[in-house]
Scaffold this active site. Structure first.
Site, PDB file in Angstrom:
ATOM      1  N   GLY A   1      -8.174  23.702  47.624  1.00 42.69           N
ATOM      2  CA  GLY A   1      -9.589  23.819  47.951  1.00 42.69           C
ATOM      3  C   GLY A   1     -10.333  23.124  46.829  1.00 42.69           C
ATOM      4  O   GLY A   1      -9.923  23.231  45.678  1.00 42.69           O
TER       5      GLY A   1
ATOM      6  N   HIS B   1     -15.204  29.381  43.788  1.00 40.18           N
ATOM      7  CA  HIS B   1     -14.577  28.896  42.538  1.00 40.18           C
ATOM      8  C   HIS B   1     -15.493  29.139  41.342  1.00 40.18           C
ATOM      9  O   HIS B   1     -15.384  28.465  40.319  1.00 40.18           O
ATOM     10  CB  HIS B   1     -14.300  27.373  42.576  1.00 40.18           C
ATOM     11  CG  HIS B   1     -13.305  26.925  43.598  1.00 40.18           C
ATOM     12  ND1 HIS B   1     -13.490  25.780  44.327  1.00 40.18           N
ATOM     13  CD2 HIS B   1     -12.127  27.439  43.981  1.00 40.18           C
ATOM     14  CE1 HIS B   1     -12.451  25.602  45.143  1.00 40.18           C
ATOM     15  NE2 HIS B   1     -11.603  26.604  44.949  1.00 40.18           N
TER      16      HIS B   1
ATOM     17  N   HIS C   1     -13.901  20.680  40.471  1.00 36.98           N
ATOM     18  CA  HIS C   1     -12.724  21.545  40.643  1.00 36.98           C
ATOM     19  C   HIS C   1     -11.983  21.004  41.868  1.00 36.98           C
ATOM     20  O   HIS C   1     -12.377  21.253  43.011  1.00 36.98           O
ATOM     21  CB  HIS C   1     -13.174  22.996  40.854  1.00 36.98           C
ATOM     22  CG  HIS C   1     -12.039  23.948  41.085  1.00 36.98           C
ATOM     23  ND1 HIS C   1     -11.644  24.896  40.170  1.00 36.98           N
ATOM     24  CD2 HIS C   1     -11.209  24.098  42.143  1.00 36.98           C
ATOM     25  CE1 HIS C   1     -10.622  25.581  40.650  1.00 36.98           C
ATOM     26  NE2 HIS C   1     -10.330  25.107  41.853  1.00 36.98           N
ATOM     27  N   LEU C   2     -10.930  20.227  41.626  1.00 37.10           N
ATOM     28  CA  LEU C   2     -10.217  19.562  42.717  1.00 37.10           C
ATOM     29  C   LEU C   2      -8.809  20.130  42.819  1.00 37.10           C
ATOM     30  O   LEU C   2      -7.949  19.836  41.978  1.00 37.10           O
ATOM     31  CB  LEU C   2     -10.156  18.041  42.464  1.00 37.10           C
ATOM     32  CG  LEU C   2     -11.490  17.353  42.114  1.00 37.10           C
ATOM     33  CD1 LEU C   2     -11.274  15.866  41.852  1.00 37.10           C
ATOM     34  CD2 LEU C   2     -12.529  17.558  43.206  1.00 37.10           C
TER      35      LEU C   2
ATOM     36  N   ARG D   1      -9.018  21.255  54.731  1.00 34.05           N
ATOM     37  CA  ARG D   1     -10.362  21.553  55.265  1.00 34.05           C
ATOM     38  C   ARG D   1     -11.196  20.279  55.369  1.00 34.05           C
ATOM     39  O   ARG D   1     -11.105  19.415  54.492  1.00 34.05           O
ATOM     40  CB  ARG D   1     -11.088  22.543  54.351  1.00 34.05           C
ATOM     41  CG  ARG D   1     -10.501  23.928  54.376  1.00 34.05           C
ATOM     42  CD  ARG D   1     -11.272  24.879  53.465  1.00 34.05           C
ATOM     43  NE  ARG D   1     -10.354  25.816  52.860  1.00 34.05           N
ATOM     44  CZ  ARG D   1     -10.475  26.289  51.627  1.00 34.05           C
ATOM     45  NH1 ARG D   1     -11.485  25.925  50.867  1.00 34.05           N
ATOM     46  NH2 ARG D   1      -9.584  27.130  51.147  1.00 34.05           N
TER      47      ARG D   1
ATOM     48  N   LYS E   1      -1.193  37.948  42.886  1.00 35.18           N
ATOM     49  CA  LYS E   1      -0.830  37.322  41.607  1.00 35.18           C
ATOM     50  C   LYS E   1      -1.320  38.219  40.473  1.00 35.18           C
ATOM     51  O   LYS E   1      -2.378  38.851  40.608  1.00 35.18           O
ATOM     52  CB  LYS E   1      -1.512  35.958  41.473  1.00 35.18           C
ATOM     53  CG  LYS E   1      -0.966  34.923  42.423  1.00 35.18           C
ATOM     54  CD  LYS E   1      -1.550  33.554  42.078  1.00 35.18           C
ATOM     55  CE  LYS E   1      -1.503  32.644  43.269  1.00 35.18           C
ATOM     56  NZ  LYS E   1      -2.621  31.766  43.435  1.00 35.18           N
TER      57      LYS E   1
ATOM     58  N   ASN F   1      -4.173  16.924  37.060  1.00 40.18           N
ATOM     59  CA  ASN F   1      -2.882  16.200  37.050  1.00 40.18           C
ATOM     60  C   ASN F   1      -2.909  14.796  37.614  1.00 40.18           C
ATOM     61  O   ASN F   1      -2.006  14.012  37.322  1.00 40.18           O
ATOM     62  CB  ASN F   1      -1.860  17.000  37.872  1.00 40.18           C
ATOM     63  CG  ASN F   1      -1.571  18.338  37.241  1.00 40.18           C
ATOM     64  OD1 ASN F   1      -1.182  18.410  36.084  1.00 40.18           O
ATOM     65  ND2 ASN F   1      -1.788  19.406  37.985  1.00 40.18           N
TER      66      ASN F   1
END
Ligand code: ADP
Length: 400
Positions: free
Chosen positions: A211, A179, A207-208, A240, A14, A335
């Site tokens: 992962g 992260h 941080h959802l 996971r 990316k 979101n």
């Protein structure tokens, strides 16, 4: 100065070109199926997405295609590569060697190679991207920004496992966390949003995404985070397992006739909300639709996910002896208003009341707790590329 941000995986890459002065994204995209056939998706700011199928035998060819797209006379955003002032590379594992971002000298590249043992799937891919960029842009400064670096401030009691100490001494088996670029960026944004001093604030970042990880950030320093030696520890994630009784590994290996690699594959790819929902999906949108249609496995998967998040928040309130702000970020965190609402239902003891209208908003930094709540709950969209560009710019300027 323009900064090219590269996030290189084993078969994908990316990129974003960011003007470090205005922080505008000039162009972005990705290369997919590198080494298989090859596909470049390129989008200049304000322009249409272009998809080009072309052979990409390796990462060098992929990066060459990215550079050609950026210089394309019709849809490109620069005239020559001289307009790329530096390249910022995401590197997954910096071990204990790298507690902050660094200029990628030959010695640093060797150090990243040495950390590959700790992230055998990720670091080699990151290194391939670094080597290819160095070959194509030999005089452009390159910076490595590590996923683990922000968590290097964790105290021993947070990073040591209850294992024989010699494993830490001999093999560096300890908790590292991941992260980090997102946790660092979001925790700083929380302080800025609230108009508070970063050095005097207790924040929990959730941080959802696919992962997921939580971090406890006290007075500008990470005190604990939920991922460990690898990104398998902690929360229940898309596929996971997160924390489990380690004895389950032997039990399942015997029952299902699996070797270590087989069990690891189950824990990494077939567990989490995907496994709990009986392989329905790892995507929370699918799980919510299924739940609405009466699928109890999807409903339970979501409940287990939410409960684990709430449990970790409680643990981090204890670790920091309090909390001023809780921030939700990444795909699910930004979101999914239902997940946020369900997590906050566990947090009444902290004096948190959710503002249901604010909680329905998306795509912006916003406070979703009521003004009289004792702890501020926020949505903070993460921006790892911008954070990498900022780190890169700061280091390159320091070198001058
Ligand atoms: P990663 O970077 O770890 O691959 P992201 O942070 O992009 O993941 O998160 C991707 C996940 O976010 C998806 O799998 C999905 O579960 C969730 N997600 C994305 N959009 C929504 C949405 N509108 N509602 C609920 N969940 C969403």
């Amino acid at each position: 100065m323009n900064i090219l941000v590269i996030n290189c995986g084993s078969s994908s890459l990316k990129f974003q070109l960011i003007n470090a002065g205005t922080e505008d994204v000039l162009a972005k995209g990705l290369c997919e199926r590198i080494g298989i056939d090859g596909r470049l998706v390129y989008q200049p700011a304000g322009g249409e997405k272009e998809v080009t199928e072309a052979a990409m035998p390796g990462h060098k060819e992929a990066i060459q295609m990215v550079l050609d797209a950026l210089k394309n006379p019709n849809t490109g955003v620069i005239k020559s590569l001289d307009e790329v002032g530096a390249v910022g590379h995401r590197v997954v594992h910096g071990g204990e060697k790298f507690a902050s971002s660094v200029i990628l000298t030959d010695e640093v590249v060797k150090g990243i190679e040495e950390c590959s043992e700790l992230a055998p799937l990720h670091n080699p891919a990151n290194l391939i991207g670094i080597t290819a960029c160095k070959e194509l842009m030999p005089s452009t400064p390159m910076v490595g920004v590590f996923d683990t670096a922000f968590h290097q401030t964790m105290p021993e009691e947070a990073y040591l496992y209850g294992l024989p100490y010699e494993y830490y001494e001999k093999y560096k088996v300890r908790r590292y966390g991941f992260h980090g670029t997102s946790h660092s960026y979001v925790s700083k944004r929380v302080a800025a949003f609230l108009g508070k001093d970063y050095e005097n604030l207790k924040t929990i970042v959730c941080h959802l995404g696919n992962g997921s990880s939580l971090s406890a950030v006290k007075n500008g320093k990470c005190m604990d985070t939920s991922m460990g030696l690898t990104p398998l520890e902690g929360l229940v994630m898309g596929t996971r397992s997160g924390d489990i009784d380690p004895a389950i590994m032997e039990f399942i290996a015997k029952k299902e006739n699996l070797d270590i690699a087989g069990v690891m594959n189950v824990l990494n790819k077939k567990s989490g909300v995907f496994g709990l929902s009986k392989d329905l999906s790892s995507d929370f949108r699918d799980l919510e639709t299924a739940q609405e249609e009466g699928n109890t496995f999807a409903a339970n998967a979501r409940k287990v996910f939410v409960y684990r998040v709430a449990k970790y928040i409680g643990a981090y309130v204890a670790a920091m002896n309090g909390v001023d702000a809780i921030a939700f970020t990444a795909g699910v965190g930004e979101n999914d208003h239902l997940v946020r609402e369900e997590v906050c239902k566990y947090l009444g003891y902290l004096g948190i009341t959710l503002d249901p209208e604010a909680n329905k908003k998306r795509g912006q930094e916003i406070r979703i707790s009521t003004p009289d709540s004792k702890v501020a709950v926020l949505i903070i969209p993460t921006n790892e590329e911008l954070a990498i560009a900022r780190e890169t710019m700061a280091l390159v300027q320091k070198e001058k």
